[in-house]
Every structure is written in C-alpha cells, then in structure tokens.
Design a protein around this motif. Sequence first.
Motif, PDB file in Angstrom:
ATOM      1  N   GLU A 556       0.820  -1.221   0.000  1.00  0.00           N
ATOM      2  CA  GLU A 556       0.000   0.000   0.000  1.00  0.00           C
ATOM      3  C   GLU A 556       0.855   1.273   0.000  1.00  0.00           C
ATOM      4  N   THR A 557       2.157   1.136   0.288  1.00  0.00           N
ATOM      5  CA  THR A 557       3.029   2.321   0.304  1.00  0.00           C
ATOM      6  C   THR A 557       3.726   2.517  -1.053  1.00  0.00           C
ATOM      7  N   MET A 558       3.673   1.471  -1.911  1.00  0.00           N
ATOM      8  CA  MET A 558       4.461   1.493  -3.153  1.00  0.00           C
ATOM      9  C   MET A 558       4.150   2.710  -4.031  1.00  0.00           C
ATOM     10  N   GLU A 559       2.888   3.116  -4.052  1.00  0.00           N
ATOM     11  CA  GLU A 559       2.521   4.273  -4.886  1.00  0.00           C
ATOM     12  C   GLU A 559       3.300   5.524  -4.457  1.00  0.00           C
ATOM     13  N   LEU A 560       3.447   5.692  -3.138  1.00  0.00           N
ATOM     14  CA  LEU A 560       4.179   6.858  -2.625  1.00  0.00           C
ATOM     15  C   LEU A 560       5.674   6.723  -2.911  1.00  0.00           C
ATOM     16  N   VAL A 561       6.188   5.474  -2.848  1.00  0.00           N
ATOM     17  CA  VAL A 561       7.608   5.248  -3.160  1.00  0.00           C
ATOM     18  C   VAL A 561       7.880   5.695  -4.599  1.00  0.00           C
ATOM     19  N   VAL A 562       6.978   5.290  -5.507  1.00  0.00           N
ATOM     20  CA  VAL A 562       7.160   5.659  -6.930  1.00  0.00           C
ATOM     21  C   VAL A 562       7.079   7.175  -7.094  1.00  0.00           C
ATOM     22  N   GLU A 563       6.190   7.804  -6.330  1.00  0.00           N
ATOM     23  CA  GLU A 563       6.070   9.267  -6.409  1.00  0.00           C
ATOM     24  C   GLU A 563       7.381   9.942  -5.969  1.00  0.00           C
ATOM     25  N   GLY A 564       7.966   9.390  -4.881  1.00  0.00           N
ATOM     26  CA  GLY A 564       9.249   9.913  -4.397  1.00  0.00           C
ATOM     27  C   GLY A 564      10.343   9.736  -5.450  1.00  0.00           C
ATOM     28  N   LEU A 565      10.342   8.578  -6.101  1.00  0.00           N
ATOM     29  CA  LEU A 565      11.328   8.318  -7.161  1.00  0.00           C
ATOM     30  C   LEU A 565      11.155   9.328  -8.302  1.00  0.00           C
ATOM     31  N   GLN A 566       9.880   9.529  -8.688  1.00  0.00           N
ATOM     32  CA  GLN A 566       9.625  10.473  -9.793  1.00  0.00           C
ATOM     33  C   GLN A 566      10.171  11.852  -9.464  1.00  0.00           C
ATOM     34  N   GLU A 567       9.884  12.313  -8.241  1.00  0.00           N
ATOM     35  CA  GLU A 567      10.367  13.648  -7.841  1.00  0.00           C
ATOM     36  C   GLU A 567      11.887  13.700  -7.894  1.00  0.00           C
ATOM     37  N   ALA A 568      12.523  12.652  -7.386  1.00  0.00           N
ATOM     38  CA  ALA A 568      13.989  12.640  -7.322  1.00  0.00           C
ATOM     39  C   ALA A 568      14.600  12.597  -8.717  1.00  0.00           C
ATOM     40  N   PRO A 600       2.307  10.511   2.713  1.00  0.00           N
ATOM     41  CA  PRO A 600       3.130  11.165   1.681  1.00  0.00           C
ATOM     42  C   PRO A 600       4.225  12.054   2.274  1.00  0.00           C
ATOM     43  N   ALA A 601       3.911  12.763   3.363  1.00  0.00           N
ATOM     44  CA  ALA A 601       4.892  13.717   3.918  1.00  0.00           C
ATOM     45  C   ALA A 601       6.097  13.000   4.510  1.00  0.00           C
ATOM     46  N   GLN A 602       5.963  11.676   4.761  1.00  0.00           N
ATOM     47  CA  GLN A 602       7.083  10.911   5.331  1.00  0.00           C
ATOM     48  C   GLN A 602       7.814  10.113   4.240  1.00  0.00           C
ATOM     49  N   VAL A 603       7.037   9.397   3.434  1.00  0.00           N
ATOM     50  CA  VAL A 603       7.648   8.462   2.470  1.00  0.00           C
ATOM     51  C   VAL A 603       8.356   9.200   1.325  1.00  0.00           C
ATOM     52  N   PRO A 605       9.792  12.284   0.965  1.00  0.00           N
ATOM     53  CA  PRO A 605      11.128  12.852   1.229  1.00  0.00           C
ATOM     54  C   PRO A 605      12.176  11.767   1.515  1.00  0.00           C
ATOM     55  N   ALA A 606      11.756  10.677   2.182  1.00  0.00           N
ATOM     56  CA  ALA A 606      12.725   9.615   2.513  1.00  0.00           C
ATOM     57  C   ALA A 606      13.269   8.972   1.239  1.00  0.00           C
ATOM     58  N   VAL A 607      12.369   8.675   0.297  1.00  0.00           N
ATOM     59  CA  VAL A 607      12.795   8.028  -0.959  1.00  0.00           C
ATOM     60  C   VAL A 607      13.631   9.003  -1.786  1.00  0.00           C
ATOM     61  N   ARG A 608      13.163  10.238  -1.841  1.00  0.00           N
ATOM     62  CA  ARG A 608      13.879  11.252  -2.629  1.00  0.00           C
ATOM     63  C   ARG A 608      15.322  11.405  -2.123  1.00  0.00           C
ATOM     64  N   ASP A 609      15.440  11.455  -0.800  1.00  0.00           N
ATOM     65  CA  ASP A 609      16.750  11.623  -0.169  1.00  0.00           C
ATOM     66  C   ASP A 609      17.654  10.419  -0.490  1.00  0.00           C
ATOM     67  N   ALA A 610      17.073   9.197  -0.385  1.00  0.00           N
ATOM     68  CA  ALA A 610      17.862   7.985  -0.658  1.00  0.00           C
ATOM     69  C   ALA A 610      18.331   7.959  -2.107  1.00  0.00           C
ATOM     70  N   VAL A 611      17.424   8.308  -3.025  1.00  0.00           N
ATOM     71  CA  VAL A 611      17.780   8.268  -4.462  1.00  0.00           C
ATOM     72  C   VAL A 611      18.905   9.260  -4.744  1.00  0.00           C
TER      73      VAL A 611
END
Length: 729
Positions: A556-568, A600-603, A605-611
């Motif tokens: 259920e979090t995968m959609e937000l992970v992909v959003e973070g990747l897109q932003e990054a 969204p406010a947690q996932v 930024p975390a993914v963006r930062d990691a990428v």
Amino acid sequence: MGRRKKIVEQCERLMDNPDQIRNIAIAAHVDHGKTTLTDNLLAGAGMISEDTAGEQLAMDTEEDEQERGITIDAANVSMTHEYEDTDYLINLIDTPGHVDFGGDVTRAMRAVDGALVVVDAVEGAMPQTETVLRQALREGVKPTLFINKVDRLISELQEGPEEMQERLLGVIHEVNELIRGMTEEMDDIDEDWTVSVEGGTVGFGSALYKWGVSMPSMQRTGMDFGDIMDLERADKRQELHERTPLSDVVLDMVCEHFPNPVDAQPHRIPRIWRGDPESEIADTMRMVNEDGEVVLMVTDIGIDPHAGEIAAGRVFSGTIEKGQELYVSGTAGKNRIQSVGVYMGGEREEVDRVPAGNIAAVTGLRDAIAGSTVSSVEMTPFESIEHISEPVITKSVEAQNMDDLPKLIETLQQVAKEDPTIQIEINEDTGEHLISGQGELHLEVITQRIERNQGIPVNTGEPIVVYRESPTSESREVEGVSPNRHNKFYITVEQLDDDVLEQLRLGEVTMDMPEQERREALQDAGMDKDTSQSVENIIGKNIFIDDTKGIQHLNETMELVVEGLQEALEDGPLAAEPVEGALLRLHDARLHEDAIHRGPAQVIPAVRDAVHRGLIDAEIRLLEPIQDVRIDVPSEHMGAASGEVQGRRGRVDDMYQEGDLMVVEGIAPVEEMIGFSSDIRSATEGRASWNTENAGFRVMADNLQPEIINQIRERKGMKTELPESINYF
C-alpha cells in the motif's frame, strides 16, 4: 468554385471504395523539392494552375513558410487520379524536411500507408533522408523513391549518360541499404520493400521543370534517357513536360505500388495498437469496416480562425459524421462532432461523412491532442506516437504587457497541444514561461507565430540548452530516513546498460506492454532474467526494481515510493536536470505499522533523499546534448569549415569529396552550436551548406562539469555550493 466543387464530389464518391484509396506522405531532407513536387501533383489533378505550379508552393499556406522558403507544418490534400481506366482517391500529406520539425513527419506517418521519399540527385541521400525513412518504416509505411533535380546533372554538371546512370544507381543503392538495415528486424514485413527501377518503384525527374520518368512511363511514351538529355540540353523543357508530365508518372506509381487501406491495415494495426487482437474492434479495423464502431487516430491539431480547433487524422474503422458523440482516450465524458471535412491544401471542404480508410478533418473534439484515439466505444488507445528526438533547447517567453499574460498562457497551452514535440513549463516561483523545442529555428518559428497570429508582443530570453544527469558507476546501499524517523528505505543505484537505455528511448519497452513481452524485450537488450522479472516501474528513462521480500505494508506504500522516485529523478542532485540511464533497486524497507505515520509527507522525502544520495555515490555526471554536423563546402574553404566544428568542442569524424564539393562530417555539443549559422557563413564566404541532426546525449568532460553545473544552479535560483559528497570532478 465549380472546378473545386467537382473535385470534392469526386472525392466523396470514391471515399466508400477503400480499394481505390491511397494514403501517402511525401518526405525528404530539407530543400530536396517536396513542396515543389506536390505543386505538380496538384496541378496534374486540376487543383491549381499548371503555369504557377512549382513556384506557388500551394501547400506552404502560412506566411512564415512562404517567407523562409521551407515547409514548417505538414499539410494535407485530397485529390483524384485516373490510372488504367480506374479513378483513385489520393490523400496526400506534404511534410517538413527541416530536422527541427521532424515531429510533424512522425505524426504524418501514422496516418498514411505509403511514403514517397524524395532525394536530390546531386546531393544524394542525406541525414534527414535516413531519419524520414526510419520514421516511415517504424510505422509500417511502405516507401517508394523519387530522384529529383535530375535536370541539374544534365545542364549544370554536364554529365554524360554513363556518369549519370552511375550517380542515379548510387542514390538508389544508398536508399536501399538504409531500407534493408531498418527492415531486417521487422517480422511483420514479409515482402521486400527495397526500391528498384525495373519494379517501377523509382521515378526520376525535375519538379521545377515539371517532367518525370519511370520504367513504366518510358515503356508507355517510348521516351528514354537519351531523348530527355537532348530536350533538356536544347532547353525544350516545355515539350519535355508535355510529353512526360511529372504528375502522371508519380501518381501512376502511387496507384500501382502503394497499398490500399484494405491491404495495409491488417499489417499496420498490430504494429500501432496493443489491444486484444481477437476483439470485435480489432476485426473491424483490420477489415476497414465502414459500418463498424468509429475509430479515429488524431495525428494533427490545427487552428482555424473561424472554426476553432481542427483535428486531422486517419479513420481506421466506422464512419465519422456530424453530431456523433465520441470518447477521447485519457479524458472523461464525450465530445460532440461539429463538422467533418476533407483537406484541399490550405482549405477545408465540409462533407457529410468520412468512412474508414480515409483521412478526415474534424471539429468539435475539444479534448483531443495529437496522438489521441477517438472512438464510439471505450477501447485500448493506439500506441503513443514516438518522436525520434527530444527537446534540446529552451527559451523563456514573457509578455511585454502584463495584460496579455492570460492570453499568452492560453496560447502556449494551445501550442503544446498542436505540437507535442514542444514542451511548455510555467515556473510558478519565477513567473517565467519556458518553452523547449528541437532547435533554434523551431523556437524562433513558434515565438514569431505567437506574435504574428495572436498579436501578443513577447520578449524571449537567450536559448538555454537542456541537460540530463546520469550515474557512471555503482553505488553502495544507501539509507533514506523519513522526517519522523519511523520509515527507512535502502536503495542502490547503478548504470543502465546502453542497449536497455536505447530501447527505453525508442519507446520499445514501456509499462503499457504485457508483462511477458516487456521481460523478453529487456532480456533481448541484455538485462539478466531475475532483474527483468522484478521491474516495478519505468520512470522516464530509468528502471525501478523491487528486490524486497515479504515486507509488511509495502504494497500500500508502493505508490508513494514511486512518487518519491519520480520527484527525485525529475530534478537530479547536480543541477535539478532530469536523470536518465539509472537502474534503482529497493533492497529493504522499514515501515511504521500505523498508516498515519507513513503518509506522503514521510515516504516521499525519505525516498527522494535515498535516491539522490545513491546517485551521488554512483558518481552522477551531467550529460550534454550533441548534434551530428554535416557541412558541404568547396575544397578551398574546407579548413575553415572543419575549424568551425573543432573550435566548438566538436570532433571531425570524416572528410571526403562528393562531386565538386568536400563533405565534412562530425559531432558537436548543442550549446556550442548556438549561433553556428552566422559564423559558418562568414568563415566560408557564404559558400557552405550544412545541416545538423540531434544525436542524443553524452557525458560532458569532467573539467567543464563544475562550471556548467554552477551556471545552471545560479540560473534556477538554487544554492551554488554543491553537496560535499560530490568531490569526484
């Protein structure tokens, strides 16, 4: 009016017989004579006067096309021709030759079944000839060849029969080599599509002097090359035109050798549509059934000052009529058709209905853009039209008067709708409107049209080059932590294989494909089996792999992970330019049990930062766009011409003689090519002709990276200091 009305009536009569329809495009390198040739065909069909054909350039309807002497917009026309006692309806699209307007060529190829490729007899096959052939063959469109400007070989170059034959055979051989190379891997093309004089798929002639010949026409008129050379040398060009008119030769070739929709659509549908081949709609499209459901593929959007937006496109099934309510792919609700018509050059003639197998002009499709699928039932849309090159130059555009701002924004959105190769970005922070296109000329034409057609005075900034960012090695596993410290993601970044990246660029691998097909395509390009089975998403020209096993709540979090990747990936860590060529792996994740703490406010930024940290660890570099450059120049100016390329951080790859000119071929960065036209003119006393073609991106030299990154960051209002971890330049 009487004559025109008669032609429209003839067209209407023939529309219902798909066997007698030919949908064709004329395509060529810039200045090889497409529009002059089209004039001849219009005159042959009785649509314009014989006397002005060749000078009128009837298909260049816009003021700036006439001024610049080049075709900018693809233009449609329907005409009739009698061949062997049968009348044929020919829907023709005249396409631009300049590389900056290549998007029009790609879109035109979706609407047609045959491409008449025009090549200048003196210049031979040029870079853009290769591009238009590739665009045609990728769409499953059959080519024939017309070698133009043969009069120049006779009168200017004074070639004898043997030299001339050698040169013409050389051009045919070049074109066939290109066709062979491109059709080798196409399983659905089972016949030989190379062109030959004996087969009647090659014509020769002079569009300017209105004469042409082919093997069948020589047999019919009894004229051979000897007679032609005698008449041409004796300046009896009018007699030559009367004895073997160009329009008859070309239109006969079109009727004889191009497929009609009934033969073409069964091959083309599987190539451009990924829906269920067993479905009823697939059947009606293959059969060109005019009584089936309506299916229209929009290939072009134009603006008529009186009628508003006009969508032009190919009707693959059913019959389009006024008043129908149709679905437009990707939008909600239906659009109501206001009027239906066919094109007569710059004019549109309304008709009652347009059945399958034809090219129609429709008003009322307010939601459609170039590339939309319009249908009477909801269906799988056609494959998106893949443009071979992407925007490489950007300019900022601002209205001189603040009052014009709303109108400018509306106009820019309209421009993006009409030409999908243009990208518009409205920067909320700086209030700038950025417009990106294929080259300097492309943007110049667009901004000039905004001023001229909409009456909005605008200021444009200096051209800005579009860069990309790409990893050059493999990173360690990096951790991204959410602001509340409750969620952690572990990611590695590595470089994508060149062959895989090329498949992404060409649109051969997408998330829309069936999973099995996508896996096979990736494995064929060299990706290992395990990786290809774990592809979670394709983001731009990057691939995201999910290597995790059994992590709770990840689904259920995968959609937000992909959003973070897109932003990054949209804004890389070096200069906020798009990232391409990255393979990202998610190895592990720690997620908070409570959904409220992993929003969204947690996932994101975390993914963006990691990428971003992973990209920096994989030594991300700036890529700059480059262009292939070809310069034709008299030998005494060759040194100056090659000096111009080398002085722009370019590289000269080849120099050779062709006729009385030297050809210099090489590559150079787009940024250094701004202003090239005036410099090369002065360096060669105006004697050089040249053309450039986008050739993708390459890694910029390390010693230039910090300076350029700094400039971009400054322009975008970012902090100019790079993170300390970027210490590898």
